[in-house]
Design a protein around this motif. Structure first.
Motif, short mmCIF file in Angstrom:
data_model
loop_
_atom_site.label_atom_id
_atom_site.label_comp_id
_atom_site.label_asym_id
_atom_site.label_seq_id
_atom_site.Cartn_x
_atom_site.Cartn_y
_atom_site.Cartn_z
N SER A 1 0.82 -1.26 0.18
CA SER A 1 0.00 -0.13 -0.12
C SER A 1 0.87 1.25 0.00
O SER A 1 0.15 2.58 -0.18
CB SER A 1 -0.94 0.06 1.25
OG SER A 1 -0.44 -0.02 2.44
N PHE A 2 2.07 1.20 0.24
CA PHE A 2 2.98 2.25 0.21
C PHE A 2 4.30 2.22 -0.64
O PHE A 2 5.32 2.56 -0.21
CB PHE A 2 3.16 3.11 1.69
CG PHE A 2 3.97 2.03 2.60
CD1 PHE A 2 5.40 2.06 2.65
CD2 PHE A 2 3.40 0.90 3.39
CE1 PHE A 2 6.23 1.31 3.71
CE2 PHE A 2 4.14 0.41 4.16
CZ PHE A 2 5.37 0.36 4.41
N GLY B 1 -4.75 -1.60 7.28
CA GLY B 1 -5.34 -2.79 8.15
C GLY B 1 -4.57 -3.41 9.15
O GLY B 1 -4.28 -2.82 10.13
N PRO B 2 -4.40 -4.85 9.41
CA PRO B 2 -3.57 -5.18 10.31
C PRO B 2 -2.14 -4.63 10.72
O PRO B 2 -1.71 -4.79 11.59
CB PRO B 2 -3.34 -6.74 9.89
CG PRO B 2 -3.45 -6.60 8.53
CD PRO B 2 -4.52 -5.49 8.13
N GLN C 1 -3.03 3.14 2.71
CA GLN C 1 -4.48 2.95 2.59
C GLN C 1 -4.96 2.50 1.10
O GLN C 1 -4.19 2.79 0.12
CB GLN C 1 -5.19 4.19 2.84
CG GLN C 1 -6.45 4.48 2.95
CD GLN C 1 -7.21 3.62 3.84
OE1 GLN C 1 -6.96 2.61 3.88
NE2 GLN C 1 -8.22 4.35 4.42
N ILE C 2 -6.19 1.98 1.16
CA ILE C 2 -6.71 1.44 0.09
C ILE C 2 -6.98 2.68 -1.10
O ILE C 2 -6.83 4.01 -0.79
CB ILE C 2 -7.98 0.84 0.13
CG1 ILE C 2 -8.94 1.88 0.72
CG2 ILE C 2 -7.89 -0.37 1.07
CD1 ILE C 2 -10.49 1.33 0.73
N ASP C 3 -6.88 2.14 -2.39
CA ASP C 3 -7.25 3.33 -3.30
C ASP C 3 -8.62 4.01 -3.09
O ASP C 3 -9.48 3.57 -2.67
CB ASP C 3 -7.44 2.71 -4.73
CG ASP C 3 -7.75 3.57 -5.89
OD1 ASP C 3 -8.44 4.31 -5.84
OD2 ASP C 3 -6.73 3.29 -6.83
N GLU D 1 -15.86 -1.71 1.87
CA GLU D 1 -14.93 -2.89 3.04
C GLU D 1 -14.10 -3.59 2.08
O GLU D 1 -14.09 -4.90 2.12
CB GLU D 1 -15.77 -4.05 3.76
CG GLU D 1 -15.19 -4.52 4.67
CD GLU D 1 -16.14 -5.48 5.54
OE1 GLU D 1 -15.44 -6.27 6.31
OE2 GLU D 1 -17.41 -5.39 5.54
N ALA D 2 -13.10 -2.80 1.42
CA ALA D 2 -12.12 -3.59 0.31
C ALA D 2 -11.13 -4.04 1.23
O ALA D 2 -10.98 -3.89 2.52
CB ALA D 2 -11.62 -2.25 -0.60
N PHE D 3 -10.30 -4.81 0.56
CA PHE D 3 -9.14 -5.62 1.34
C PHE D 3 -8.30 -4.61 2.31
O PHE D 3 -7.86 -3.74 2.01
CB PHE D 3 -8.10 -6.26 0.00
CG PHE D 3 -6.99 -6.90 0.75
CD1 PHE D 3 -7.28 -8.08 1.61
CD2 PHE D 3 -5.69 -6.34 0.54
CE1 PHE D 3 -6.33 -8.91 2.03
CE2 PHE D 3 -4.61 -7.32 1.03
CZ PHE D 3 -4.98 -8.41 1.77
N GLN D 4 -8.57 -5.04 3.50
CA GLN D 4 -7.91 -4.25 4.57
C GLN D 4 -8.26 -2.81 4.86
O GLN D 4 -7.55 -2.16 5.23
CB GLN D 4 -6.35 -4.41 4.39
CG GLN D 4 -5.58 -5.81 4.39
CD GLN D 4 -4.16 -5.74 4.26
OE1 GLN D 4 -3.46 -4.94 3.57
NE2 GLN D 4 -3.58 -6.96 4.55
#
Length: 552
Positions: free
Chosen positions: A27-28, A73-74, A99-101, A108-111
């Protein structure tokens, strides 16, 4: 045109950031790319909790803003333990979270996690950057918020499409600290209140400390004759060998000091918040009726009067006010020498080792280390009953000499020791840990080996969660539930990571084992096999159990 990751890293360089701590995530990726040629050292950790604790410890050591990168997320929730430490310890820190797109938000997208909602109550500020053109603005604000007033942690979420986008935006200059010097009227107000006191105490704690501040405090104490106490896990604010040092207002404090705190007629509180631990659960001093003059110095005006109503309230950092007081000492102060000498005598009696059961005696080991380690040694710890021996018998001498969480977080000591060893490779860094405490973050042994950190870990192994067992025996004697532990061979574990490991089963063997650990030049573990009866510095397991049974 730079991508968001490069804009972010360029801003970190502008702010003087030299080292960051991370656990990588997809994500980063753009931020990792920005770090590639930045000359900022990226310490890759084995768990996000370890990364955030290292960043927090780095900030304590250096006065810089601690920086950690974790994935969504986690990754973020794992890192929350370090955020809590930073909040309670008033430590400037920024946690960057992938963070998600933004195009997938609220599905509730992945993580996917709402970081404003998750970290809002835990951090000083939690935000999410949606527009790359505003990234410099958010970064500038993050550094200002982390360091202003009462410092604390900031959480900044960075959507991956924002980080990978490109923009032509200027960098903002680094934060310029506010120029503030205590006014003469403020120092005079402090002296006016102290001149009427017969039994005053200086109470020191909080953030912003430095080696110069420690020297200024020592000068203030010596020049006035005032006794000095420190709050929980802030013992390195003054050399504990100073003749005016009266001890720490911590967990399990010296009963004589608690009585002295209650009997005092004036407190000069420098930087501390004066919470429940420092006041013995608000019993030595009650907010409803303190019964003494309170002079409260704190960087955050909102802290002044939040719990205790001060008679003199001054919004300044403790080091600035300490320096101002040390250079403005008036004539005609009362003679506090007898009061201070009695406080020092109480402290000296308290740190005289009291024998505990078993062949390995923590009180003797702590005293040995306190007497023989270099003055600039750094000691770290997390939480557990073993820390009671450390706080009582191990005396820090120079700042920074103590890294420990006022939040009581288990697992903090070893990540903090890794961060300390990286920042000060020439100093002796000792981590005190219980067997339960160490097992929460011992995977960072890999991080230590990868980057050449060389802390010495002293594991107090009593086969249990000792603090909980102590409370269990006091409230439900002989009904052991959920507190026993299985332990690995810690010495073998150290060797498996390429470090040095030994088991100590007699106090007489410790000094030589510690010397071998120092000579090893790598991360080392000394496992102390403790007698299960050695539950606290003042009472054995059987004694605590019998006392509880007799009162039921």
């Amino acid at each position: 045109m730079r991508h968001g990751g490069q804009i972010l890293v360029d801003h970190l360089k502008t702010q003087g950031i030299r080292r960051v701590f991370s656990v990588p995530g997809e994500s980063f990726l753009a931020a990792l790319d920005g770090l590639h040629d930045s000359e900022i050292q990226n310490i890759v950790c084995r768990h996000e909790g370890g990364a955030s604790m290292m960043a927090e410890a780095h900030a304590k050591l250096t006065g810089e803003v601690g920086i950690a990168f974790v994935t969504r997320g986690p990754g973020a929730t794992n890192a929350s333990s370090g955020i809590h430490v930073a909040k309670q310890d008033s430590t400037p820190m920024i946690l960057f979270v992938g963070q998600i797109d933004t195009g997938h938000r609220d599905r509730e997208a992945f993580q996917e996690v709402d970081y404003r909602a998750t970290f809002g109550p835990l951090a000083k500020w939690a935000a999410e950057v949606d527009d790359i053109r505003r990234l410099p603005e958010y970064l500038s604000r993050a550094f200002h918020v982390a360091q202003s007033g009462r410092p604390g942690p900031v959480v900044l979420a960075l959507p991956e499409n924002m980080l990978s986008a490109r923009a032509d935006v200027p960098d903002l200059p680094a934060r310029a600290a506010p120029v503030t010097t205590p006014a003469e009227a403020q120092t005079q107000a402090v002296w006016a209140a102290l001149k009427t006191a017969q039994k005053p105490l200086i109470v020191v704690g909080g953030p912003h400390w430095s080696p110069q501040a420690a020297q200024d405090l020592a000068t203030l104490a010596s020049s006035t004759g005032l006794p000095v106490t420190v709050t929980f896990r802030r013992q390195d604010r003054i050399d504990n060998r100073h003749p005016n040092y009266a001890g720490d207002l911590g967990v399990g404090m010296n009963p004589a000091l608690a009585k002295r705190l209650s009997e005092s007629d004036c407190l000069l509180i420098l930087g501390a918040r004066l919470g429940d631990i420092a006041t013995n659960s608000y019993e030595a001093i009650t907010p409803a009726a303190p019964g003494k003059t309170l002079i409260h110095i704190h960087a955050d005006p909102d802290e002044l009067g939040r719990v205790f109503r001060p008679d003199v309230a001054i919004p300044h950092t403790a080091p600035a006010m300490t320096a101002a007081l040390a250079t403005s000492i008036p004539q005609g102060l009362p003679d506090w020498s007898a009061w201070t000498a009695a406080a020092q005598a109480d402290y000296q009696a308290w740190i005289e080792p009291r024998e505990t059961p078993g062949d390995v005696k923590l009180e003797q080991i702590m005293r040995h280390l306190s007497d023989t380690l270099p003055d600039d040694a750094i000691a770290t710890n997390g939480a557990g009953n073993y820390a009671a021996w450390m706080h009582r018998y191990f005396r820090p001498r120079a700042y920074p000499g103590q890294l420990a969480p006022t939040s009581g977080s288990m697992g903090y000591g070893f990540p903090a020791a890794v961060a300390a060893s990286l920042e000060h490779p020439g100093k002796t860094v000792v981590c005190f840990a219980g067997d339960g405490c160490f097992q929460m973050t011992l995977n960072e042994l890999s991080t230590a080996r990868q980057y050449g950190a060389t802390p010495i870990v002293i594991v107090a192994n009593n086969g249990r969660y000792g603090t909980i067992r102590m409370h269990q025996e006091r409230h439900y004697p002989a009904r052991v539930s959920g507190t026993d532990l299985f332990n690995p061979d810690y010495a073998a574990l150290a060797r498996a990571y390429g470090g040095h490991g030994e088991v100590v089963t007699r106090t007489a063997d410790f000094a030589a084992a510690f010397q071998r650990a120092q000579n090893a030049g790598t991360v080392a573990i000394l496992e102390l096999r403790l007698d299960p009866q050695a539950l606290t510095p003042g009472a054995s397991l059987d004694t605590i159990r019998a006392q509880a049974q007799n009162t039921r």
